[in-house]
Write an enzyme that holds these catalytic residues in place. Sequence first.
Site, PDB file in Angstrom:
ATOM      1  N   HIS A  24      -6.667   8.258   1.815  1.00 15.40           N
ATOM      2  CA  HIS A  24      -5.512   7.525   1.295  1.00 15.40           C
ATOM      3  C   HIS A  24      -5.254   6.227   2.050  1.00 15.40           C
ATOM      4  O   HIS A  24      -4.688   5.283   1.501  1.00 15.40           O
ATOM      5  CB  HIS A  24      -4.267   8.412   1.364  1.00 15.40           C
ATOM      6  CG  HIS A  24      -3.006   7.737   0.920  1.00 15.40           C
ATOM      7  ND1 HIS A  24      -2.787   7.354  -0.389  1.00 15.40           N
ATOM      8  CD2 HIS A  24      -1.888   7.354   1.611  1.00 15.40           C
ATOM      9  CE1 HIS A  24      -1.596   6.785  -0.496  1.00 15.40           C
ATOM     10  NE2 HIS A  24      -1.034   6.768   0.705  1.00 15.40           N
ATOM     11  N   GLY A  33       3.323  -0.087  -2.011  1.00 10.69           N
ATOM     12  CA  GLY A  33       2.826  -0.526  -3.303  1.00 10.69           C
ATOM     13  C   GLY A  33       3.759  -0.150  -4.438  1.00 10.69           C
ATOM     14  O   GLY A  33       4.000  -0.942  -5.359  1.00 10.69           O
ATOM     15  N   HIS A  62       0.847  -1.193   0.000  1.00 15.00           N
ATOM     16  CA  HIS A  62       0.000   0.000   0.000  1.00 15.00           C
ATOM     17  C   HIS A  62       0.880   1.240   0.000  1.00 15.00           C
ATOM     18  O   HIS A  62       1.931   1.271   0.633  1.00 15.00           O
ATOM     19  CB  HIS A  62      -0.902   0.002   1.240  1.00 15.00           C
ATOM     20  CG  HIS A  62      -1.565   1.326   1.517  1.00 15.00           C
ATOM     21  ND1 HIS A  62      -1.115   2.193   2.495  1.00 15.00           N
ATOM     22  CD2 HIS A  62      -2.627   1.936   0.929  1.00 15.00           C
ATOM     23  CE1 HIS A  62      -1.880   3.274   2.504  1.00 15.00           C
ATOM     24  NE2 HIS A  62      -2.805   3.142   1.568  1.00 15.00           N
ATOM     25  N   SER A  63       0.473   2.274  -0.740  1.00 15.34           N
ATOM     26  CA  SER A  63       1.159   3.564  -0.750  1.00 15.34           C
ATOM     27  C   SER A  63       2.614   3.379  -1.194  1.00 15.34           C
ATOM     28  O   SER A  63       2.872   2.784  -2.238  1.00 15.34           O
ATOM     29  CB  SER A  63       1.050   4.209   0.639  1.00 15.34           C
ATOM     30  OG  SER A  63       1.506   5.540   0.633  1.00 15.34           O
ATOM     31  N   LEU A  64       3.570   3.873  -0.419  1.00 20.45           N
ATOM     32  CA  LEU A  64       4.983   3.663  -0.737  1.00 20.45           C
ATOM     33  C   LEU A  64       5.285   2.179  -0.899  1.00 20.45           C
ATOM     34  O   LEU A  64       6.034   1.775  -1.800  1.00 20.45           O
ATOM     35  CB  LEU A  64       5.849   4.263   0.374  1.00 20.45           C
ATOM     36  CG  LEU A  64       7.345   3.916   0.372  1.00 20.45           C
ATOM     37  CD1 LEU A  64       8.027   4.438  -0.884  1.00 20.45           C
ATOM     38  CD2 LEU A  64       8.019   4.472   1.629  1.00 20.45           C
TER      39      LEU A  64
END
Length: 444
Positions: A379, A283, A279-281
């Site tokens: 987010h 990902g 997820h996020s970074l």
Amino acid sequence: MLPSSLQSFLSILLLSLGTHSSPTQHPLNTPKSSHLQFQLRHLHATGNNSRIIFKDVHTSSFAPLAPSSPSSDLTWSLPVRTSVTKRHRPKDLREFARARRRSRDLGESAILEWIEEDVDGPDVTDRGTVLELAKMTNNAYVEDDKNKEWYNIGDGWNHTRFGWEPDADGFRGHVFASTDNSTVILSIKGTSAGLFGGGGPTAKKDKLNDNLLFSCCCARISWQWTTVCDCYRGGGYSCDQTCLEGALAEESLFYPIGINLYNNLTYIYPHANIWVIGHSLGGALASLIGVTFGAPVVTFEAPGERMAARRLHLPSPPSTQHVTHFYHTADPIPMGVCTGPLSSCWLGGYAMESRCHLGRSAVFDTVTKLGWSVDVRTHGIVAIIDRLLSQEWEKGTWTDNSTDPNPDPSKDPGKDKDEGGSKGELPLALPEDDCVDCFSWEYQ
């Protein structure tokens, strides 16, 4: 040749795997089951000296929720469906590394030989499968199931507490393995910061990686900002490309650590099919690792990583369709609009300027269809788990073939499957062909 210390560590770890129930490993191309069962096998983290820390999780660490639990093999029965996924991986990783160096040092492209093969990857058209993978990415943020933010992905089983090492302040997450060791999932934690709903010992390095990977030039947003590298050349929007690429090559950054971790997993599970999620970074890092090795990838709310892949000089495979991104239009970070002096990213010191993704993107248009407002608070992975993937949507809610110039009904997630697959509850995954990053900047 592996260092003796690493050999000793891996020998102990391999012996410890014998405590799991008689694993049988299969060749990469022959996993037969369309449903997989997984166990949490390892916790991984990085110390403040960039040392990778593995923690093996034994089945004895799990306890049934009730004495009458019918399960006796201490596994988690997850509704994870597989589908045939075409991937391209470099035939020789040493040639891959040499091609990166040649591109970086000489500005020359090398012709690489790629192996095209079909493997069992996650069925990214099945909402239940994507939901379970999203829960795994969420759990990479928390230490154990005693944390209220942990999602119970088991079938009558809980995870007993295992803490990460006190000096672990960087790249971390969990490793799951199917009961027969045919499939391994590497789940990578994203950014921990107050801005994105958390904090903790990894926040400083998370922020450094965010600002290096996803900013146009070293997080040089205005004269008020402290940059993360010295590549800005003044004159408005001018940046030293060579300097920028050198900054991304630092061994303390997360990408090379992730490559090292993936190599360790291939040593431990030499015949397993490895998936990478985050997820996020986490990902974006999952995608970069997946493109390097040809591993199937699923990400959630990841910032655009295409620009980072180019700056890292990753040779481009013939296709990156084994990478699938899920995000929604109310999240300004993957949309590339968390910018400007009034944005939450600006106020938090994050230069999240990239927006272009590798592979394919399945985008939930929550702004148009659900009336969500663009807000960085959406987010978090919990928003996509609880408010999107956990909901049963009417068929066709998210699919729109009019956005695909060459619609293929056989690949439409809105088409019913014979065995309970997707019923149009997920968006179509499409490439971002016309996307451009940092168009105002000049790179010298």
